[in-house]
Design an enzyme around this catalytic site. Structure first.
Site, PDB file in Angstrom:
ATOM      1  N   HIS A   7       0.827  -1.212   0.000  1.00  0.00           N
ATOM      2  CA  HIS A   7       0.000   0.000   0.000  1.00  0.00           C
ATOM      3  C   HIS A   7       0.856   1.255   0.000  1.00  0.00           C
ATOM      4  O   HIS A   7       2.043   1.222   0.289  1.00  0.00           O
ATOM      5  CB  HIS A   7      -0.966   0.025   1.191  1.00  0.00           C
ATOM      6  CG  HIS A   7      -0.321   0.113   2.543  1.00  0.00           C
ATOM      7  ND1 HIS A   7      -0.043  -0.995   3.322  1.00  0.00           N
ATOM      8  CD2 HIS A   7       0.074   1.170   3.285  1.00  0.00           C
ATOM      9  CE1 HIS A   7       0.489  -0.616   4.469  1.00  0.00           C
ATOM     10  NE2 HIS A   7       0.584   0.700   4.482  1.00  0.00           N
ATOM     11  N   GLU A  43      -8.197   4.661   9.722  1.00  0.00           N
ATOM     12  CA  GLU A  43      -7.724   4.403   8.355  1.00  0.00           C
ATOM     13  C   GLU A  43      -8.802   3.763   7.493  1.00  0.00           C
ATOM     14  O   GLU A  43      -9.708   3.097   7.993  1.00  0.00           O
ATOM     15  CB  GLU A  43      -6.504   3.478   8.393  1.00  0.00           C
ATOM     16  CG  GLU A  43      -6.829   2.126   9.014  1.00  0.00           C
ATOM     17  CD  GLU A  43      -5.714   1.122   8.792  1.00  0.00           C
ATOM     18  OE1 GLU A  43      -4.703   1.224   9.480  1.00  0.00           O
ATOM     19  OE2 GLU A  43      -5.885   0.245   7.938  1.00  0.00           O
ATOM     20  N   GLN A  60      -3.943   3.503   1.363  1.00  0.00           N
ATOM     21  CA  GLN A  60      -4.322   3.536   2.776  1.00  0.00           C
ATOM     22  C   GLN A  60      -4.456   5.005   3.187  1.00  0.00           C
ATOM     23  O   GLN A  60      -3.458   5.729   3.240  1.00  0.00           O
ATOM     24  CB  GLN A  60      -3.234   2.848   3.611  1.00  0.00           C
ATOM     25  CG  GLN A  60      -3.538   2.800   5.103  1.00  0.00           C
ATOM     26  CD  GLN A  60      -2.356   2.226   5.864  1.00  0.00           C
ATOM     27  OE1 GLN A  60      -1.264   2.771   5.812  1.00  0.00           O
ATOM     28  NE2 GLN A  60      -2.580   1.120   6.563  1.00  0.00           N
ATOM     29  N   HIS A  84       3.901   7.253   3.647  1.00  0.00           N
ATOM     30  CA  HIS A  84       4.831   6.119   3.588  1.00  0.00           C
ATOM     31  C   HIS A  84       4.487   5.197   2.428  1.00  0.00           C
ATOM     32  O   HIS A  84       3.395   5.264   1.861  1.00  0.00           O
ATOM     33  CB  HIS A  84       4.846   5.343   4.917  1.00  0.00           C
ATOM     34  CG  HIS A  84       3.557   4.663   5.260  1.00  0.00           C
ATOM     35  ND1 HIS A  84       2.586   5.245   6.051  1.00  0.00           N
ATOM     36  CD2 HIS A  84       3.067   3.437   4.923  1.00  0.00           C
ATOM     37  CE1 HIS A  84       1.575   4.398   6.203  1.00  0.00           C
ATOM     38  NE2 HIS A  84       1.829   3.307   5.513  1.00  0.00           N
ATOM     39  N   GLU A 134       7.530   0.808   5.002  1.00  0.00           N
ATOM     40  CA  GLU A 134       6.896  -0.199   5.853  1.00  0.00           C
ATOM     41  C   GLU A 134       7.041  -1.560   5.186  1.00  0.00           C
ATOM     42  O   GLU A 134       7.004  -1.652   3.950  1.00  0.00           O
ATOM     43  CB  GLU A 134       5.413   0.161   6.025  1.00  0.00           C
ATOM     44  CG  GLU A 134       4.617  -0.788   6.903  1.00  0.00           C
ATOM     45  CD  GLU A 134       3.147  -0.337   7.024  1.00  0.00           C
ATOM     46  OE1 GLU A 134       2.823   0.839   6.741  1.00  0.00           O
ATOM     47  OE2 GLU A 134       2.320  -1.196   7.385  1.00  0.00           O
TER      48      GLU A 134
HETATM   49  C1  MC0 Z   1       9.067  11.801  10.043  1.00  0.00           C
HETATM   50  N1  MC0 Z   1      10.014  12.106   9.136  1.00  0.00           N
HETATM   51  C2  MC0 Z   1       9.653  11.643   7.944  1.00  0.00           C
HETATM   52  C3  MC0 Z   1       8.395  11.023   8.154  1.00  0.00           C
HETATM   53  N2  MC0 Z   1       8.068  11.130   9.460  1.00  0.00           N
HETATM   54  N3  MC0 Z   1      10.241  11.682   6.740  1.00  0.00           N
HETATM   55  C4  MC0 Z   1       9.584  11.099   5.715  1.00  0.00           C
HETATM   56  N4  MC0 Z   1       8.374  10.508   5.836  1.00  0.00           N
HETATM   57  C5  MC0 Z   1       7.747  10.444   7.026  1.00  0.00           C
HETATM   58  N5  MC0 Z   1       6.574   9.870   7.128  1.00  0.00           N
HETATM   59  C6  MC0 Z   1      11.251  12.869   9.369  1.00  0.00           C
HETATM   60  C7  MC0 Z   1      10.927  14.236   9.977  1.00  0.00           C
HETATM   61  O1  MC0 Z   1      10.633  15.180   8.977  1.00  0.00           O
HETATM   62  C8  MC0 Z   1      12.194  14.535  10.718  1.00  0.00           C
HETATM   63  O2  MC0 Z   1      13.171  15.044   9.820  1.00  0.00           O
HETATM   64  C9  MC0 Z   1      12.642  13.168  11.203  1.00  0.00           C
HETATM   65  O3  MC0 Z   1      12.039  12.204  10.350  1.00  0.00           O
HETATM   66  C10 MC0 Z   1      12.221  12.898  12.636  1.00  0.00           C
HETATM   67  O4  MC0 Z   1      10.816  13.031  12.691  1.00  0.00           O
HETATM   68  P1  MC0 Z   1       9.960  13.576  13.935  1.00  0.00           P
HETATM   69  O5  MC0 Z   1       8.716  14.142  13.443  1.00  0.00           O
HETATM   70  O6  MC0 Z   1      10.844  14.394  14.825  1.00  0.00           O
HETATM   71  O7  MC0 Z   1       9.486  12.331  14.702  1.00  0.00           O
HETATM   72  P2  MC0 Z   1      10.146  11.109  15.413  1.00  0.00           P
HETATM   73  O8  MC0 Z   1      11.629  11.034  15.269  1.00  0.00           O
HETATM   74  O9  MC0 Z   1       9.564  11.083  16.788  1.00  0.00           O
HETATM   75  O10 MC0 Z   1       9.468   9.948  14.567  1.00  0.00           O
HETATM   76  C11 MC0 Z   1       9.734   9.700  13.202  1.00  0.00           C
HETATM   77  C12 MC0 Z   1       9.457   8.199  12.953  1.00  0.00           C
HETATM   78  C13 MC0 Z   1       7.993   7.939  13.424  1.00  0.00           C
HETATM   79  C14 MC0 Z   1       9.655   7.894  11.493  1.00  0.00           C
HETATM   80  C15 MC0 Z   1      10.446   7.382  13.802  1.00  0.00           C
HETATM   81  O11 MC0 Z   1       7.116   8.716  12.634  1.00  0.00           O
HETATM   82  C16 MC0 Z   1       7.607   6.501  13.376  1.00  0.00           C
HETATM   83  O12 MC0 Z   1       7.879   5.715  14.299  1.00  0.00           O
HETATM   84  N6  MC0 Z   1       6.905   6.074  12.290  1.00  0.00           N
HETATM   85  C17 MC0 Z   1       6.480   4.674  12.141  1.00  0.00           C
HETATM   86  C18 MC0 Z   1       5.053   4.485  12.574  1.00  0.00           C
HETATM   87  C19 MC0 Z   1       4.077   5.260  11.756  1.00  0.00           C
HETATM   88  O13 MC0 Z   1       4.426   6.126  10.960  1.00  0.00           O
HETATM   89  N7  MC0 Z   1       2.777   4.964  11.971  1.00  0.00           N
HETATM   90  C20 MC0 Z   1       1.686   5.602  11.249  1.00  0.00           C
HETATM   91  C21 MC0 Z   1       1.214   4.757  10.133  1.00  0.00           C
HETATM   92  P3  MC0 Z   1      14.046  16.340  10.131  1.00  0.00           P
HETATM   93  O14 MC0 Z   1      14.888  16.514   8.896  1.00  0.00           O
HETATM   94  O15 MC0 Z   1      13.067  17.437  10.394  1.00  0.00           O
HETATM   95  O16 MC0 Z   1      14.832  15.937  11.359  1.00  0.00           O
HETATM   96  S1  MC0 Z   1       0.388   3.348  10.793  1.00  0.00           S
HETATM   97  C22 MC0 Z   1       0.196   2.259   9.531  1.00  0.00           C
HETATM   98  O17 MC0 Z   1       0.562   2.558   8.433  1.00  0.00           O
HETATM   99  C23 MC0 Z   1      -0.472   0.946   9.896  1.00  0.00           C
HETATM  100  C24 MC0 Z   1      -1.818   1.186  10.479  1.00  0.00           C
HETATM  101  C25 MC0 Z   1      -0.551  -0.031   8.726  1.00  0.00           C
HETATM  102  O18 MC0 Z   1       0.018   0.197   7.657  1.00  0.00           O
HETATM  103  O19 MC0 Z   1      -1.211  -1.076   8.879  1.00  0.00           O
END
Ligand code: MC0
Length: 153
Positions: A7, A43, A60, A84, A134
């Site tokens: 997705h 979602e 998604q 993503h 992902e």
């Molecule tokens: C954050 N950053 C991204 C981003 N999210 N870059 C590209 N794409 C994204 N989606 C960048 C920010 O701009 C920042 O860059 C740096 O990463 C740190 O981000 P932050 O906002 O300070 O946040 P953190 O470090 O607390 O977390 C970022 C992280 C988090 C990726 C670790 O978002 C995470 O754990 N994501 C995985 C879970 C997730 O996204 N869940 C939602 C979808 P700069 O340059 O400013 O430092 S759930 C889903 O999809 C499920 C339901 C499913 O598929 O079944």
């Protein structure tokens, strides 16, 4: 082995309005919807096509349920858009271990629960040329499921 795009995750402020846009503009219908409290999202999965491995490819649509969730933080900073990209695999544990060995940060020690009972993990966007990536292993289909592997809503 990653075999398909599972997705594309699209962050939006208003899930219902966004679902209606995809229905009215492209004719895509909601195949499944749920709230994932752990991930902080409401979602909707729009099934685009089936794939040769019995899986499927979805859009998604994601609305945050909390401002401090990953999607909530990302929306506040970037506005709506592609959040993503998710690749499908038959074995998320093995692929995550292989990718970790290549020096890419895998965000979870163990895969967590994703959409429709799947098992998911994420790769850090800073290690993937700016794309939050992902990995998804779909839940095994029940005998009564339609081709494509997942129960219709
Ligand atoms: C954050 N950053 C991204 C981003 N999210 N870059 C590209 N794409 C994204 N989606 C960048 C920010 O701009 C920042 O860059 C740096 O990463 C740190 O981000 P932050 O906002 O300070 O946040 P953190 O470090 O607390 O977390 C970022 C992280 C988090 C990726 C670790 O978002 C995470 O754990 N994501 C995985 C879970 C997730 O996204 N869940 C939602 C979808 P700069 O340059 O400013 O430092 S759930 C889903 O999809 C499920 C339901 C499913 O598929 O079944």
């Amino acid at each position: 082995m990653l075999t398909r795009i599972d997705h594309i995750g699209i962050a939006c402020f208003d899930l219902d309005k966004t679902v209606e846009f995809y229905r009215a503009t492209y004719g895509f219908e909601v195949y499944h919807s749920e709230i994932n409290e752990e991930q902080g999202v409401r979602e909707a999965m729009l099934r685009i096509n089936g794939t040769d491995d019995g899986g499927a490819t979805y859009l998604q649509l994601l609305e945050p349920v909390r401002e401090d969730s990953p999607v909530g933080k990302w929306l506040a900073k970037n506005g709506e858009g592609v959040h993503h990209v998710a690749f499908g695999t038959a074995d998320v544990d093995a692929d995550a271990a292989d990718i970790r060995d290549k020096g890419v940060r895998v965000l979870y020690e163990e895969p967590r629960r994703g959409s429709m009972g799947s098992r998911i993990t994420f790769l850090h966007p800073k290690d993937c040329h700016g794309i939050l990536t992902e990995l998804v292993t779909s839940a095994p289909p029940a005998p009564s499921d339609p081709p494509g592997g997942h129960p219709a809503p």
